[in-house]
Design a protein around this motif. Sequence first.
Motif, PDB file in Angstrom:
ATOM      1  N   GLU A 162      -2.027   2.174  -3.175  1.00 39.85           N
ATOM      2  CA  GLU A 162      -0.584   2.376  -3.070  1.00 39.85           C
ATOM      3  C   GLU A 162      -0.209   3.356  -1.964  1.00 39.85           C
ATOM      4  O   GLU A 162       0.763   3.147  -1.235  1.00 39.85           O
ATOM      5  CB  GLU A 162      -0.050   2.891  -4.408  1.00 39.85           C
ATOM      6  CG  GLU A 162       1.452   3.044  -4.456  1.00 39.85           C
ATOM      7  CD  GLU A 162       1.909   3.477  -5.831  1.00 39.85           C
ATOM      8  OE1 GLU A 162       2.714   2.739  -6.439  1.00 39.85           O
ATOM      9  OE2 GLU A 162       1.476   4.545  -6.305  1.00 39.85           O
ATOM     10  N   ASN A 163      -1.005   4.425  -1.809  1.00 37.64           N
ATOM     11  CA  ASN A 163      -0.648   5.392  -0.778  1.00 37.64           C
ATOM     12  C   ASN A 163      -0.766   4.781   0.615  1.00 37.64           C
ATOM     13  O   ASN A 163      -0.061   5.175   1.542  1.00 37.64           O
ATOM     14  CB  ASN A 163      -1.500   6.655  -0.889  1.00 37.64           C
ATOM     15  CG  ASN A 163      -2.973   6.396  -0.697  1.00 37.64           C
ATOM     16  OD1 ASN A 163      -3.470   5.368  -1.139  1.00 37.64           O
ATOM     17  ND2 ASN A 163      -3.669   7.321  -0.080  1.00 37.64           N
ATOM     18  N   GLU A 164      -1.637   3.783   0.770  1.00 34.56           N
ATOM     19  CA  GLU A 164      -1.735   3.096   2.052  1.00 34.56           C
ATOM     20  C   GLU A 164      -0.460   2.307   2.352  1.00 34.56           C
ATOM     21  O   GLU A 164       0.046   2.315   3.471  1.00 34.56           O
ATOM     22  CB  GLU A 164      -2.940   2.153   2.056  1.00 34.56           C
ATOM     23  CG  GLU A 164      -4.278   2.834   1.915  1.00 34.56           C
ATOM     24  CD  GLU A 164      -4.678   3.589   3.163  1.00 34.56           C
ATOM     25  OE1 GLU A 164      -4.183   3.250   4.260  1.00 34.56           O
ATOM     26  OE2 GLU A 164      -5.495   4.524   3.048  1.00 34.56           O
ATOM     27  N   THR A 165       0.048   1.619   1.338  1.00 36.50           N
ATOM     28  CA  THR A 165       1.246   0.804   1.562  1.00 36.50           C
ATOM     29  C   THR A 165       2.492   1.668   1.742  1.00 36.50           C
ATOM     30  O   THR A 165       3.441   1.249   2.408  1.00 36.50           O
ATOM     31  CB  THR A 165       1.458  -0.170   0.386  1.00 36.50           C
ATOM     32  OG1 THR A 165       1.677   0.560  -0.825  1.00 36.50           O
ATOM     33  CG2 THR A 165       0.251  -1.069   0.201  1.00 36.50           C
ATOM     34  N   ILE A 166       2.494   2.872   1.152  1.00 34.14           N
ATOM     35  CA  ILE A 166       3.635   3.775   1.322  1.00 34.14           C
ATOM     36  C   ILE A 166       3.651   4.368   2.738  1.00 34.14           C
ATOM     37  O   ILE A 166       4.694   4.418   3.379  1.00 34.14           O
ATOM     38  CB  ILE A 166       3.595   4.897   0.265  1.00 34.14           C
ATOM     39  CG1 ILE A 166       3.861   4.319  -1.141  1.00 34.14           C
ATOM     40  CG2 ILE A 166       4.612   5.979   0.588  1.00 34.14           C
ATOM     41  CD1 ILE A 166       3.651   5.318  -2.254  1.00 34.14           C
ATOM     42  N   LEU A 167       2.480   4.777   3.183  1.00 37.21           N
ATOM     43  CA  LEU A 167       2.397   5.468   4.449  1.00 37.21           C
ATOM     44  C   LEU A 167       2.276   4.528   5.643  1.00 37.21           C
ATOM     45  O   LEU A 167       2.501   4.937   6.785  1.00 37.21           O
ATOM     46  CB  LEU A 167       1.226   6.459   4.437  1.00 37.21           C
ATOM     47  CG  LEU A 167       1.293   7.512   3.320  1.00 37.21           C
ATOM     48  CD1 LEU A 167       0.038   8.361   3.314  1.00 37.21           C
ATOM     49  CD2 LEU A 167       2.533   8.378   3.454  1.00 37.21           C
ATOM     50  N   ASN A 168       1.910   3.313   5.384  1.00 38.75           N
ATOM     51  CA  ASN A 168       1.843   2.291   6.434  1.00 38.75           C
ATOM     52  C   ASN A 168       2.670   1.090   5.980  1.00 38.75           C
ATOM     53  O   ASN A 168       2.207   0.252   5.218  1.00 38.75           O
ATOM     54  CB  ASN A 168       0.397   1.892   6.703  1.00 38.75           C
ATOM     55  CG  ASN A 168       0.267   0.794   7.761  1.00 38.75           C
ATOM     56  OD1 ASN A 168       1.257   0.341   8.329  1.00 38.75           O
ATOM     57  ND2 ASN A 168      -0.953   0.352   8.018  1.00 38.75           N
ATOM     58  N   LYS A 169       3.889   1.000   6.450  1.00 44.77           N
ATOM     59  CA  LYS A 169       4.825  -0.036   6.012  1.00 44.77           C
ATOM     60  C   LYS A 169       4.410  -1.427   6.484  1.00 44.77           C
ATOM     61  O   LYS A 169       4.991  -2.425   6.048  1.00 44.77           O
ATOM     62  CB  LYS A 169       6.245   0.283   6.485  1.00 44.77           C
ATOM     63  CG  LYS A 169       6.817   1.596   5.949  1.00 44.77           C
ATOM     64  CD  LYS A 169       6.832   1.612   4.427  1.00 44.77           C
ATOM     65  CE  LYS A 169       7.457   2.906   3.899  1.00 44.77           C
ATOM     66  NZ  LYS A 169       7.443   2.957   2.417  1.00 44.77           N
ATOM     67  N   ASN A 170       3.430  -1.514   7.373  1.00 45.53           N
ATOM     68  CA  ASN A 170       2.959  -2.823   7.818  1.00 45.53           C
ATOM     69  C   ASN A 170       1.986  -3.471   6.849  1.00 45.53           C
ATOM     70  O   ASN A 170       1.655  -4.654   6.991  1.00 45.53           O
ATOM     71  CB  ASN A 170       2.277  -2.689   9.186  1.00 45.53           C
ATOM     72  CG  ASN A 170       3.245  -2.298  10.269  1.00 45.53           C
ATOM     73  OD1 ASN A 170       4.376  -2.739  10.298  1.00 45.53           O
ATOM     74  ND2 ASN A 170       2.795  -1.442  11.179  1.00 45.53           N
ATOM     75  N   LEU A 171       1.546  -2.714   5.832  1.00 44.65           N
ATOM     76  CA  LEU A 171       0.635  -3.268   4.844  1.00 44.65           C
ATOM     77  C   LEU A 171       1.417  -3.912   3.707  1.00 44.65           C
ATOM     78  O   LEU A 171       2.215  -3.248   3.036  1.00 44.65           O
ATOM     79  CB  LEU A 171      -0.265  -2.164   4.289  1.00 44.65           C
ATOM     80  CG  LEU A 171      -1.344  -1.610   5.207  1.00 44.65           C
ATOM     81  CD1 LEU A 171      -2.110  -0.503   4.497  1.00 44.65           C
ATOM     82  CD2 LEU A 171      -2.288  -2.694   5.671  1.00 44.65           C
ATOM     83  N   VAL A 172       1.189  -5.183   3.481  1.00 44.04           N
ATOM     84  CA  VAL A 172       1.816  -5.919   2.394  1.00 44.04           C
ATOM     85  C   VAL A 172       0.940  -5.814   1.161  1.00 44.04           C
ATOM     86  O   VAL A 172      -0.279  -6.016   1.230  1.00 44.04           O
ATOM     87  CB  VAL A 172       2.034  -7.399   2.778  1.00 44.04           C
ATOM     88  CG1 VAL A 172       2.604  -8.189   1.616  1.00 44.04           C
ATOM     89  CG2 VAL A 172       2.915  -7.504   4.016  1.00 44.04           C
ATOM     90  N   GLN A 173       1.544  -5.485   0.023  1.00 47.57           N
ATOM     91  CA  GLN A 173       0.802  -5.325  -1.220  1.00 47.57           C
ATOM     92  C   GLN A 173       0.426  -6.692  -1.802  1.00 47.57           C
ATOM     93  O   GLN A 173       1.141  -7.683  -1.617  1.00 47.57           O
ATOM     94  CB  GLN A 173       1.631  -4.534  -2.232  1.00 47.57           C
ATOM     95  CG  GLN A 173       0.945  -4.247  -3.563  1.00 47.57           C
ATOM     96  CD  GLN A 173      -0.333  -3.457  -3.398  1.00 47.57           C
ATOM     97  OE1 GLN A 173      -1.389  -4.047  -3.153  1.00 47.57           O
ATOM     98  NE2 GLN A 173      -0.233  -2.132  -3.535  1.00 47.57           N
ATOM     99  N   ASN A 174      -0.696  -6.736  -2.522  1.00 45.97           N
ATOM    100  CA  ASN A 174      -1.054  -7.939  -3.264  1.00 45.97           C
ATOM    101  C   ASN A 174      -0.072  -8.156  -4.403  1.00 45.97           C
ATOM    102  O   ASN A 174       0.439  -7.192  -4.985  1.00 45.97           O
ATOM    103  CB  ASN A 174      -2.476  -7.822  -3.819  1.00 45.97           C
ATOM    104  CG  ASN A 174      -3.543  -8.044  -2.757  1.00 45.97           C
ATOM    105  OD1 ASN A 174      -3.369  -8.844  -1.849  1.00 45.97           O
ATOM    106  ND2 ASN A 174      -4.655  -7.332  -2.875  1.00 45.97           N
ATOM    107  N   PRO A 175       0.182  -9.411  -4.757  1.00 45.14           N
ATOM    108  CA  PRO A 175       1.104  -9.690  -5.880  1.00 45.14           C
ATOM    109  C   PRO A 175       0.596  -9.063  -7.186  1.00 45.14           C
ATOM    110  O   PRO A 175      -0.604  -8.946  -7.382  1.00 45.14           O
ATOM    111  CB  PRO A 175       1.081 -11.218  -5.984  1.00 45.14           C
ATOM    112  CG  PRO A 175       0.663 -11.693  -4.623  1.00 45.14           C
ATOM    113  CD  PRO A 175      -0.282 -10.652  -4.116  1.00 45.14           C
TER     114      PRO A 175
END
Length: 486
Positions: free
Chosen positions: A473-486
């Motif tokens: 989660e911290n990766e997706t918060i700090l890097n908005k280019n990362l799309v989370q898995n469903p």
Amino acid sequence: MKRNIFISALLLALMGFSACSIKKEPYDGKASDVVLKDPSNLESVTLGNYALLKNGDYVRNYHIMIEYASDNVSLSGTTTDPLFYSYNYAHLANQANTNAFWRKAYQLINGVNQVLEAIPTGSTPAQQQLLGENYYLRAMAYFDLVNIFGRPYIQGAETNLGVPLVLKPSITDLPARNTVKEVYAQVVSDLRTAYSLMGNDKSSSYATKNAAAALMARVYLFRGQNDSAYYFANEVITSGNYSLVATKDLPGYFTMSNEDNPETIFAIHHTLKDDQDWSSIGSMYYTSPGGLGYGEMYASRAIRDLYAQYPADVRAKFIQPSLADDGTVNTRNGYPKYFILKYSNQDGIVTLSSPVYLRLGDMYLVRAEASAKLGNNAAAIEDVNTIRQRAGLTGTALYSVGDLKGHASVLEVVLEERHLELAFECSRKLDLFRNNLDLVRNYPGTHVAGGPTGSGYQLIKASDPRVVHFVPENETILNKNLVQNP
């Protein structure tokens, strides 16, 4: 811009950690900036990259996220350790073990990238070998990452997201996730380069040409390219560099150091100085007579029943019941204690283990599966019987094309043999889902509610979103280019 204040954990790994800071024999690394100035230090920095593999954040967390999610194991209680969420498929977006593994894997990738940027081509055979080893390590890291965070190749590799491909040292990029297909293509490219650069003069603690071929065989099998999987598995089998451990020695396979084992192709080598003690993989599987080890994750009833079909199968000895004085099996929270021995007692040290990543037995079964999918059933059965005979089985316990012993297909025979041979070795979960098969846990354990005496039932369909973990989660918060898995 405000977002520049925030640097993702991946980028912190790229910027803030030396890939060679872990100084434990035999991988005694030097700071990576040394090699940038002097190619003669390539070996030291490469050894530092190997050191990252055996860090618990990498090797232990990889094991937890792959093996604990199989039908080989049964957890005997709840725990606050994030292993619980990998075990019962109740994944969390902020799960600590996924975050630690992601960071360590990208540390390794960045360490490789620094080497490859500094010395793109080796001027001597020794340098070419070391460059090949780095390509192999990057391929391995990406393959492990995509198996944790990307869906199986067969389920839509062109559109499903894998992990970001970072191929150069960088502290500025905020990379997006590449597709599963793109990640696999990079893995193959790196392995082919590694294969072209390396020889076979090193031990199984290091990458070699045969190790690259073996990993390519696995990758091609996962990608559905069965002809290539067959080719590379066959190359390793016929190389003459490895032999199957004898039947009488098989129960002690994992108590031998990998460098003394004729079957091991590549392992994450640990010496006594690397012993992780209570934090080792084996600690959750076994409690020694002296009381060392948690011994809370047991062999499931499903795998025990599978071995029990053929009492002569020596592979059942990798499972050891904990017996009370009256001969009954001890329990914990009502769950019977069947210890797993594949990660204990190397060189007589209870918690010491060098996790085996590639071995010859697996190559026979890769070749068998590829043969079955190519329509060569006789060849597939021959390879399966080779593994069964090594396990001590003879006569009516062996298969023929005309006698599959109730199995619906030769492929089903092969997959069951993989289950028997590679149990507890991070294979079973991947074997099921990459073949679009569901995982069924029809046995007691804390993966289901209902109390310690209930039969237990959990079905994880191959299409389930939790076949893969969330991107940290911290990766997706700090890097908005990362799309989370469903």
